[in-house]
Design a protein around this motif. Structure first.
Motif, PDB file in Angstrom:
ATOM      1  N   ALA A  65       0.834  -1.204   0.000  1.00 30.29           N
ATOM      2  CA  ALA A  65       0.000   0.000   0.000  1.00 30.29           C
ATOM      3  C   ALA A  65       0.865   1.250   0.000  1.00 30.29           C
ATOM      4  CB  ALA A  65      -0.930  -0.010   1.212  1.00 30.29           C
ATOM      5  N   ASN A  66       1.959   1.208   0.772  1.00 35.14           N
ATOM      6  CA  ASN A  66       2.863   2.362   0.807  1.00 35.14           C
ATOM      7  C   ASN A  66       3.499   2.609  -0.554  1.00 35.14           C
ATOM      8  OD1 ASN A  66       2.433   3.102   3.420  1.00 35.14           O
ATOM      9  ND2 ASN A  66       4.231   2.058   4.255  1.00 35.14           N
ATOM     10  N   LEU A  67       3.900   1.524  -1.220  1.00 33.42           N
ATOM     11  CA  LEU A  67       4.521   1.667  -2.533  1.00 33.42           C
ATOM     12  C   LEU A  67       3.526   2.223  -3.541  1.00 33.42           C
ATOM     13  CD1 LEU A  67       7.083   1.226  -4.193  1.00 33.42           C
ATOM     14  CD2 LEU A  67       6.276  -1.096  -4.691  1.00 33.42           C
ATOM     15  N   ASN A  68       2.294   1.710  -3.505  1.00 34.23           N
ATOM     16  CA  ASN A  68       1.263   2.225  -4.411  1.00 34.23           C
ATOM     17  C   ASN A  68       1.027   3.712  -4.170  1.00 34.23           C
ATOM     18  OD1 ASN A  68       0.977  -0.315  -5.464  1.00 34.23           O
ATOM     19  ND2 ASN A  68      -0.951  -0.778  -4.403  1.00 34.23           N
ATOM     20  N   LYS A  69       1.020   4.091  -2.900  1.00 31.12           N
ATOM     21  CA  LYS A  69       0.819   5.501  -2.564  1.00 31.12           C
ATOM     22  C   LYS A  69       1.939   6.362  -3.146  1.00 31.12           C
ATOM     23  CE  LYS A  69       0.032   8.521   1.430  1.00 31.12           C
ATOM     24  NZ  LYS A  69      -0.071   8.587   2.913  1.00 31.12           N
ATOM     25  N   LYS A  70       3.165   5.844  -3.099  1.00 26.93           N
ATOM     26  CA  LYS A  70       4.299   6.597  -3.649  1.00 26.93           C
ATOM     27  C   LYS A  70       4.182   6.727  -5.167  1.00 26.93           C
ATOM     28  CE  LYS A  70       7.557   5.337   0.023  1.00 26.93           C
ATOM     29  NZ  LYS A  70       8.778   4.553   0.364  1.00 26.93           N
ATOM     30  N   TYR A  71       3.709   5.660  -5.822  1.00 26.58           N
ATOM     31  CA  TYR A  71       3.542   5.743  -7.276  1.00 26.58           C
ATOM     32  C   TYR A  71       2.439   6.737  -7.644  1.00 26.58           C
ATOM     33  CZ  TYR A  71       6.758   1.967  -8.491  1.00 26.58           C
ATOM     34  OH  TYR A  71       7.890   1.213  -8.693  1.00 26.58           O
ATOM     35  N   ILE A  72       1.375   6.759  -6.859  1.00 28.48           N
ATOM     36  CA  ILE A  72       0.304   7.721  -7.124  1.00 28.48           C
ATOM     37  C   ILE A  72       0.824   9.149  -6.945  1.00 28.48           C
ATOM     38  CG2 ILE A  72      -1.917   8.577  -6.259  1.00 28.48           C
ATOM     39  CD1 ILE A  72      -2.636   5.630  -5.655  1.00 28.48           C
ATOM     40  N   GLU A  73       1.667   9.353  -5.937  1.00 21.01           N
ATOM     41  CA  GLU A  73       2.286  10.674  -5.752  1.00 21.01           C
ATOM     42  C   GLU A  73       3.170  11.021  -6.947  1.00 21.01           C
ATOM     43  OE1 GLU A  73       4.295  10.202  -2.061  1.00 21.01           O
ATOM     44  OE2 GLU A  73       2.485  10.495  -0.836  1.00 21.01           O
ATOM     45  N   LEU A  74       3.890  10.009  -7.473  1.00 22.80           N
ATOM     46  CA  LEU A  74       4.720  10.233  -8.661  1.00 22.80           C
ATOM     47  C   LEU A  74       3.857  10.651  -9.849  1.00 22.80           C
ATOM     48  CD1 LEU A  74       7.357   9.986 -10.347  1.00 22.80           C
ATOM     49  CD2 LEU A  74       6.766   7.559 -10.671  1.00 22.80           C
ATOM     50  N   TYR A  75       2.755   9.938 -10.068  1.00 21.98           N
ATOM     51  CA  TYR A  75       1.881  10.256 -11.195  1.00 21.98           C
ATOM     52  C   TYR A  75       1.306  11.670 -11.064  1.00 21.98           C
ATOM     53  CZ  TYR A  75       1.804   5.864 -13.780  1.00 21.98           C
ATOM     54  OH  TYR A  75       2.151   4.796 -14.582  1.00 21.98           O
ATOM     55  N   THR A  76       1.008  12.072  -9.843  1.00 24.50           N
ATOM     56  CA  THR A  76       0.493  13.425  -9.626  1.00 24.50           C
ATOM     57  C   THR A  76       1.544  14.466 -10.011  1.00 24.50           C
ATOM     58  OG1 THR A  76      -0.946  12.648  -7.844  1.00 24.50           O
ATOM     59  CG2 THR A  76      -0.452  15.010  -7.903  1.00 24.50           C
TER      60      THR A  76
ATOM     61  N   SER B  97      16.756  13.395 -11.754  1.00 20.85           N
ATOM     62  CA  SER B  97      17.258  14.631 -11.136  1.00 20.85           C
ATOM     63  C   SER B  97      16.470  14.993  -9.885  1.00 20.85           C
ATOM     64  CB  SER B  97      17.197  15.786 -12.144  1.00 20.85           C
ATOM     65  OG  SER B  97      15.854  16.208 -12.358  1.00 20.85           O
ATOM     66  N   LYS B  98      15.274  14.401  -9.745  1.00 20.99           N
ATOM     67  CA  LYS B  98      14.450  14.631  -8.556  1.00 20.99           C
ATOM     68  C   LYS B  98      14.644  13.513  -7.532  1.00 20.99           C
ATOM     69  CE  LYS B  98      12.646  18.326 -10.354  1.00 20.99           C
ATOM     70  NZ  LYS B  98      13.005  19.657  -9.822  1.00 20.99           N
ATOM     71  N   ASN B  99      15.723  12.736  -7.724  1.00 20.47           N
ATOM     72  CA  ASN B  99      16.139  11.696  -6.768  1.00 20.47           C
ATOM     73  C   ASN B  99      15.235  10.463  -6.741  1.00 20.47           C
ATOM     74  OD1 ASN B  99      18.403  13.214  -5.856  1.00 20.47           O
ATOM     75  ND2 ASN B  99      17.012  14.441  -4.567  1.00 20.47           N
ATOM     76  N   PHE B 100      14.533  10.187  -7.837  1.00 20.80           N
ATOM     77  CA  PHE B 100      13.810   8.917  -7.945  1.00 20.80           C
ATOM     78  C   PHE B 100      14.780   7.857  -8.448  1.00 20.80           C
ATOM     79  CE2 PHE B 100      10.263  11.945  -8.258  1.00 20.80           C
ATOM     80  CZ  PHE B 100       9.381  11.386  -7.340  1.00 20.80           C
ATOM     81  N   SER B 101      14.761   6.686  -7.820  1.00 15.73           N
ATOM     82  CA  SER B 101      15.702   5.629  -8.192  1.00 15.73           C
ATOM     83  C   SER B 101      15.249   4.925  -9.465  1.00 15.73           C
ATOM     84  CB  SER B 101      15.809   4.599  -7.063  1.00 15.73           C
ATOM     85  OG  SER B 101      14.607   3.850  -6.962  1.00 15.73           O
ATOM     86  N   ASP B 102      16.218   4.315 -10.168  1.00 20.32           N
ATOM     87  CA  ASP B 102      15.887   3.557 -11.375  1.00 20.32           C
ATOM     88  C   ASP B 102      14.970   2.383 -11.045  1.00 20.32           C
ATOM     89  OD1 ASP B 102      17.209   5.094 -13.258  1.00 20.32           O
ATOM     90  OD2 ASP B 102      19.114   4.048 -12.984  1.00 20.32           O
ATOM     91  N   GLU B 103      15.220   1.730  -9.919  1.00 20.62           N
ATOM     92  CA  GLU B 103      14.383   0.590  -9.529  1.00 20.62           C
ATOM     93  C   GLU B 103      12.929   1.024  -9.349  1.00 20.62           C
ATOM     94  OE1 GLU B 103      14.065  -2.807  -5.991  1.00 20.62           O
ATOM     95  OE2 GLU B 103      15.540  -1.176  -5.854  1.00 20.62           O
ATOM     96  N   PHE B 104      12.736   2.156  -8.701  1.00 18.01           N
ATOM     97  CA  PHE B 104      11.383   2.673  -8.483  1.00 18.01           C
ATOM     98  C   PHE B 104      10.735   3.058  -9.813  1.00 18.01           C
ATOM     99  CE2 PHE B 104       8.545   6.327  -7.598  1.00 18.01           C
ATOM    100  CZ  PHE B 104       7.642   5.709  -6.736  1.00 18.01           C
ATOM    101  N   LEU B 105      11.481   3.718 -10.674  1.00 17.72           N
ATOM    102  CA  LEU B 105      10.932   4.156 -11.962  1.00 17.72           C
ATOM    103  C   LEU B 105      10.621   2.972 -12.868  1.00 17.72           C
ATOM    104  CD1 LEU B 105      13.185   7.276 -12.687  1.00 17.72           C
ATOM    105  CD2 LEU B 105      10.839   7.233 -11.801  1.00 17.72           C
ATOM    106  N   ASP B 106      11.402   1.893 -12.761  1.00 17.48           N
ATOM    107  CA  ASP B 106      11.150   0.706 -13.593  1.00 17.48           C
ATOM    108  C   ASP B 106       9.770   0.118 -13.328  1.00 17.48           C
ATOM    109  OD1 ASP B 106      13.614   0.956 -14.730  1.00 17.48           O
ATOM    110  OD2 ASP B 106      14.572  -0.634 -13.540  1.00 17.48           O
ATOM    111  N   GLY B 107       9.266   0.272 -12.113  1.00 19.55           N
ATOM    112  CA  GLY B 107       7.957  -0.294 -11.767  1.00 19.55           C
ATOM    113  C   GLY B 107       6.810   0.678 -11.905  1.00 19.55           C
TER     114      GLY B 107
END
Length: 603
Positions: free
Chosen positions: A110-121, A175-185
């Protein structure tokens, strides 16, 4: 790390949350004394058995027995764990939560999904800036404004532009400090080429969940060669986003839908936006797929009717029929918008303006009328086959209706629409196999009559009751005298049976009732195959006389019933107009005579 939510905080959330406001987002509630009632959101029902007691902050369904408080209601409706339901209500009703240290283990998924939703925003904000404030996005902004979309609607729907540089987004997010692993998903990049953005050089439509969180994107192609790419691209299903469970524009339209008690389902992003631009703010759209049962359930408890506005092409009409059946199966009355002069709402708005589109919505017609109108364009209503095919397709609609009263009433409407008796339509509805056999006979006969072609599948036609009676006569031709004395050509509804009867009568009059003579008279491969198969199988050689007598009686009864319906139709016609009483009396007498014959079996 925060611990477990304290009991005092949970109690504060439960006490300060307005259960009527929360439940009212999903259920239309009606006050009766101190209680509020509505149809249960947890199971299908027509009579309200779901009760909310605001003084105690609880709900109970007397049908499915679901019960609980405002927190458990949010858990059930949203499919989320208890801590998340408490947190959501705390934010909604301004309750500050307190935690016990060291005892709470967060749901990592749930935490990871929340972070992805924040990314999409954040990405949606970037795309919006690119559209409205950069030279690169100016052509896309010019396009959308050229389609009649105002700055206000562009802001409301947070429209954007994805840069043409397909490597830009990855570099920007790094450049906004998002990791490649996080962005891959994240679903924002190609699976095979992970530095390349999934969307590039497109007009972007952020997709929000019902709470307004950006969870996905749609992108429209605007320039270049579209040969190797689609006009629209959409985010694939993700752990936090399933396209069949979300409606585009719902977070913007939900309040208007609740207030107006209706919703428009249209075909795509631009159609939905066009409706909102014209002030029709209760429009939403499925997401790159056909309307689903889950999407209908999102609005089921807050609307009194659904209005469908899909494209006028073949695919759009098929989608309209499918949506009608799904809505009716969930007990929702449905209407259909007919757009004249354009294929979709966006085109109508550009060509004719706001008023034309809003008038089309106000003039929407009932779903049954729409189906009849479109079917009459597909089949000739002045032929027996055309009537039968229209009726068969409308039977799917009758099947979807939720009450026997609705079903019986609609069978009567079908009869009026295609010029048949209600009894005949009802008989076909409750005996589909006979209808299918008759349609197969129509098709086989039509194929043979077209340019002298003979149907390869003639032997596949299954004989109905009329044909079976005639095949029994062929098994014992001595019985034809009995049949000829009782029946004529007009007693046969099946065209193949009528042709076979005529051939038998002509052969009988000429004194040659051999199989060769009968088949020669028929000149029909379908009938020949049926006759030969029946003789070879010996299927009709047992109890032949009784089978023929029963068949004759059945056909005479059907003839009388058709006659009675014609008399009844004529009676209804003259009763509604100025007419002398002489014909009325005659009609009443004839109907009574027919009724007596049917009742006494004196035919």
């Amino acid at each position: 790390m925060p611990g477990k939510i304290t009991r005092d905080s949970i109690d504060a959330v439960r006490m300060r949350s307005d259960i009527l406001a929360v439940v009212g987002e999903y259920v239309q509630l009606e006050r009766r004394g101190s209680l509020w009632w509505g149809c249960c959101p947890f199971h299908n029902e027509k009579t309200p058995s779901f009760c909310v007691t605001p003084d105690r902050g609880i709900y109970h369904c007397f049908g499915c027995k679901k019960h609980g408080n405002v927190i458990s209601f949010v858990e059930e409706m949203e499919g989320i764990p208890f801590p998340e339901a408490v947190d959501r209500l705390a934010k909604q009703f301004s309750v500050e939560l307190k935690y016990e240290e060291g005892t709470f283990v967060p749901d990592e998924g749930a935490n990871l999904n929340k972070k992805y939703i924040e990314l999409y925003t954040r990405v949606a904000g970037t795309f919006h800036y690119m559209l409205t404030n950069t030279e690169a996005g100016k052509f896309a902004l010019d396009y959308i404004k050229g389609r009649g979309i105002s700055d206000e609607i562009i802001e409301r729907f947070n429209l954007g532009y994805s840069p043409g540089d397909r490597y830009y987004l990855r570099k920007f997010l790094r450049s906004k400090n998002f990791s490649d692993e996080f962005l891959d998903g994240s679903g924002l990049f190609s699976r095979n080429y992970k530095n390349i953005a999934f969307f590039s050089d497109r007009l972007m439509f952020p997709i929000t969940d019902k709470n307004g969180n950006v969870v996905a994107f749609g992108g429209r192609f605007l320039r270049g060669n579209m040969e190797h790419t689609g006009k629209y691209m959409n985010s694939t299903d993700l752990p936090w986003y399933q396209k069949g469970e979300i409606l585009y524009g719902f977070s913007f339209a939900r309040q208007a839908i609740r207030q107006k008690r209706k919703v428009i389902f249209c075909e795509g992003y631009m159609d939905c936006i066009a409706y909102h631009q014209c002030g029709v703010d209760y429009a939403v759209a499925p997401l790159g797929t056909a309307l689903t049962e889950s999407q209908i359930r999102l609005v089921k408890n807050i609307v009194d009717e659904v209005i469908l506005s899909f494209d006028s092409d073949g695919a759009g009409q098929a989608a309209t029929k499918r949506a009608i059946l799904m809505c009716r199966s969930q007990g929702i009355p449905t209407r259909v918008v007919h757009l004249n002069g354009g294929k979709d709402p966006a085109e109508i708005m550009i060509l004719f303006g706001k008023e034309h589109l809003t008038e089309a919505v106000e003039s929407s017609i009932f779903d049954f009328e729409h189906l009849v109108m479109t079917l009459k364009q597909s089949y000739p209503v002045d032929t027996p086959e055309g009537k039968a095919r229209i009726a068969k397709e409308l039977f799917d609609y009758v099947d979807a209706l939720q009450s026997d009263i609705q079903k019986e009433s609609t069978l009567g409407k079908i009869a009026v629409a295609i010029g048949l008796s209600t009894e005949a339509v009802s008989r076909d509805f409750y005996n589909r196999s006979e209808l299918n056999n008759r349609l197969a006979s129509y098709s086989a006969l039509r194929r043979q009559n077209e340019k002298g072609e003979h149907p390869d599948g003639a032997a596949q036609v299954k004989p109905d009751a009329e044909l079976r009676t005639l095949l029994a006569v062929i098994a014992d031709m001595n019985l034809f005298e009995t049949m000829k004395a009782e029946l004529g050509e007009d007693d046969f509804e099946n065209p193949l049976a009528r042709r076979l009867f005529t051939a038998l009568k002509e052969c009988h009059e000429e004194g040659d009732v051999s199989l060769d003579a009968v088949e020669s008279r028929c000149q029909n491969d379908v009938i020949s195959n049926l006759v030969e198969e029946s003789v070879m199988s010996g299927e009709y050689s047992m109890n032949t006389e009784q089978s023929v007598k029963d068949g004759i009686r059945m056909m005479k009864r059907k003839t009388l019933m058709r006659r009675r319906q014609r008399l009844q139709d004529r009676l209804s016609e003259i009763q509604s107009s100025a007419h002398d009483g002489e014909e009325l009396v005659t009609l009443f007498e004839e109907i009574m005579a027919v009724d007596k014959m049917l009742r006494d079996n004196s035919f």
